[in-house]
Enzyme design. Structure first.
Site, PDB file in Angstrom:
ATOM      1  N   GLU A  39       0.837  -1.200   0.000  1.00  0.00           N
ATOM      2  CA  GLU A  39       0.000   0.000   0.000  1.00  0.00           C
ATOM      3  C   GLU A  39       0.874   1.252   0.000  1.00  0.00           C
ATOM      4  O   GLU A  39       1.546   1.554   0.976  1.00  0.00           O
ATOM      5  CB  GLU A  39      -0.899  -0.040   1.250  1.00  0.00           C
ATOM      6  CG  GLU A  39      -1.605   1.239   1.585  1.00  0.00           C
ATOM      7  CD  GLU A  39      -2.222   1.219   2.982  1.00  0.00           C
ATOM      8  OE1 GLU A  39      -2.648   2.292   3.431  1.00  0.00           O
ATOM      9  OE2 GLU A  39      -2.263   0.151   3.617  1.00  0.00           O
TER      10      GLU A  39
ATOM     11  N   ASP B 199      -1.184  -1.506   5.772  1.00  0.00           N
ATOM     12  CA  ASP B 199      -1.051  -0.977   7.127  1.00  0.00           C
ATOM     13  C   ASP B 199      -1.994  -1.700   8.087  1.00  0.00           C
ATOM     14  O   ASP B 199      -3.070  -2.167   7.687  1.00  0.00           O
ATOM     15  CB  ASP B 199      -1.379   0.522   7.157  1.00  0.00           C
ATOM     16  CG  ASP B 199      -0.333   1.347   6.409  1.00  0.00           C
ATOM     17  OD1 ASP B 199       0.751   0.807   6.128  1.00  0.00           O
ATOM     18  OD2 ASP B 199      -0.611   2.530   6.115  1.00  0.00           O
TER      19      ASP B 199
ATOM     20  N   ASP C  55      -4.234  -0.801  10.055  1.00  0.00           N
ATOM     21  CA  ASP C  55      -5.297   0.108  10.487  1.00  0.00           C
ATOM     22  C   ASP C  55      -6.536  -0.138   9.640  1.00  0.00           C
ATOM     23  O   ASP C  55      -6.578  -1.070   8.822  1.00  0.00           O
ATOM     24  CB  ASP C  55      -4.832   1.567  10.393  1.00  0.00           C
ATOM     25  CG  ASP C  55      -4.426   1.970   8.969  1.00  0.00           C
ATOM     26  OD1 ASP C  55      -4.705   1.201   8.018  1.00  0.00           O
ATOM     27  OD2 ASP C  55      -3.841   3.057   8.797  1.00  0.00           O
TER      28      ASP C  55
ATOM     29  N   ASP D 146      -7.931   1.700   7.217  1.00  0.00           N
ATOM     30  CA  ASP D 146      -7.709   1.922   5.786  1.00  0.00           C
ATOM     31  C   ASP D 146      -6.977   0.734   5.164  1.00  0.00           C
ATOM     32  O   ASP D 146      -7.291   0.300   4.055  1.00  0.00           O
ATOM     33  CB  ASP D 146      -6.901   3.206   5.544  1.00  0.00           C
ATOM     34  CG  ASP D 146      -7.800   4.435   5.507  1.00  0.00           C
ATOM     35  OD1 ASP D 146      -9.015   4.265   5.251  1.00  0.00           O
ATOM     36  OD2 ASP D 146      -7.308   5.549   5.749  1.00  0.00           O
TER      37      ASP D 146
END
Length: 325
Positions: free
Chosen positions: A116, A189, A191, A193
């Site tokens: 990403e 990541d 998280d 997102d």
């Protein structure tokens, strides 16, 4: 020009017929072979449907619009496929510019990390083992293929870059023997997102390259959430429960703790040690245990029907562990 497939796209019809001596075509009995029934069904459906559409012109217009839209999408997808094939023929062996490939030529030994963003991609490119690990950074969130027609998918740069890097093509041209890597690692990541991007990638792979999942080629990297340092001791921690356990073991005095918001915050050495090194890393293999249930969940969570998704969220809201508000 409309085809029968254009008019039937998305259509489900249930016809109940009682017949004394049914004759089926083929062993699977998926088609009724009694020719006299076809004429009767055609006649009844044609008369009733004609009357209904004449009495409901707005619905007739909506149906025609959908059929025309399906035909346009089919023609655009066909042109996009032909263009992709021509590009492949003209640029045989060419790979995306953003792909940092590995030197190993045996696909069984090769790994592709789909990363990403350019920041994490830069760290991954510097920290990887160049012999057998390739890195492909993707920009932002890819198209949700569950809601998109085939022509839109072929027009998406990030998806086309991924298809070119993997090497198998998609759809009727898919050939798993042309896979350039036997480990495709989604590295996003830790998280919300990152989870969304991972889900979008899994949706694309499931809908258009599901043979890779069935073959066991798809993996999900597990980057750490925390770096805990006390004196000369350094430990990487992958979740809050492990963090609490670590702090109880080493004590909470004079502890330095860093929380990683994203892969880009790690330097190349840290990313290698925690997420890419075959000796230390943790990876989850994506498997397909129940194809029917998987298909249902992708349609429910990633499709264009809002109401079923809202009910699912309401039903499972209390089970949420990581909520980003």
């Amino acid at each position: 020009k409309l085809t029968s497939e254009d008019t039937r796209e998305g259509l489900t019809a249930v016809i109940s017929i009682k017949i004394p001596e049914p004759q089926f075509e083929g062993q699977t009995k998926t088609k009724l072979g009694n020719s006299e029934i076809k004429g009767l069904v055609d006649s009844i459906v044609n008369d009733s449907l004609s009357s209904y559409l004449e009495e409901n012109p707005q619905i007739a217009k909506a149906i025609i619009y959908k059929c025309v839209n399906a035909a346009q999408a089919r023609e655009a997808a066909q042109k996009a496929r032909e263009l992709t094939r021509r590009k492949g023929a003209l640029n045989h062996g060419s790979l995306p510019g953003k792909l940092a490939d590995c030197s190993e030529k045996d696909p069984a030994k090769c790994e592709l990390f789909i990363v990403e963003g350019d920041s994490a991609g830069g760290s991954a490119k510097q920290g990887r083992n160049r012999e057998f690990q390739a890195v492909l950074p993707l920009k932002g969130k890819i198209l949700n293929v569950e809601k998109a027609r085939l022509n839109k998918i072929f027009e998406n740069d990030e998806i086309m870059t991924m298809i070119a890097a993997i090497g198998t093509s998609v759809g009727e041209d898919f050939d798993i023997t042309k896979a350039r890597y036997h480990k495709l690692v989604i590295m996003t990541d830790a998280d919300v997102d990152g989870s969304h991007i991972r889900t979008l990638l899994l949706t694309f792979l499931y809908r258009h390259m599901h043979q890779l999942i069935e073959a066991g080629y798809i993996y999900i990297a597990q980057p750490p959430l925390y770096k805990v340092t006390k004196g000369k001791m350094t430990k990487y921690v992958y979740n809050d429960e492990e963090l609490e356990k670590t702090l109880n073991e080493i004590g909470r005095d004079d502890v330095s703790m860093q929380r990683y918001k994203g892969l880009g915050e790690m330097n190349p050495q840290q990313l290698w040690e925690t997420t890419m090194d075959t000796e230390n890393r943790t990876m989850l293999q994506v498997t397909l245990q129940d194809a029917v249930e998987a298909d249902k969940m992708f349609t429910l969570l990633m499709g264009d029907q809002v109401e079923p998704r809202r009910k699912f969220i309401e039903m499972h809201a209390k089970e949420v562990v990581n909520l980003d508000v």
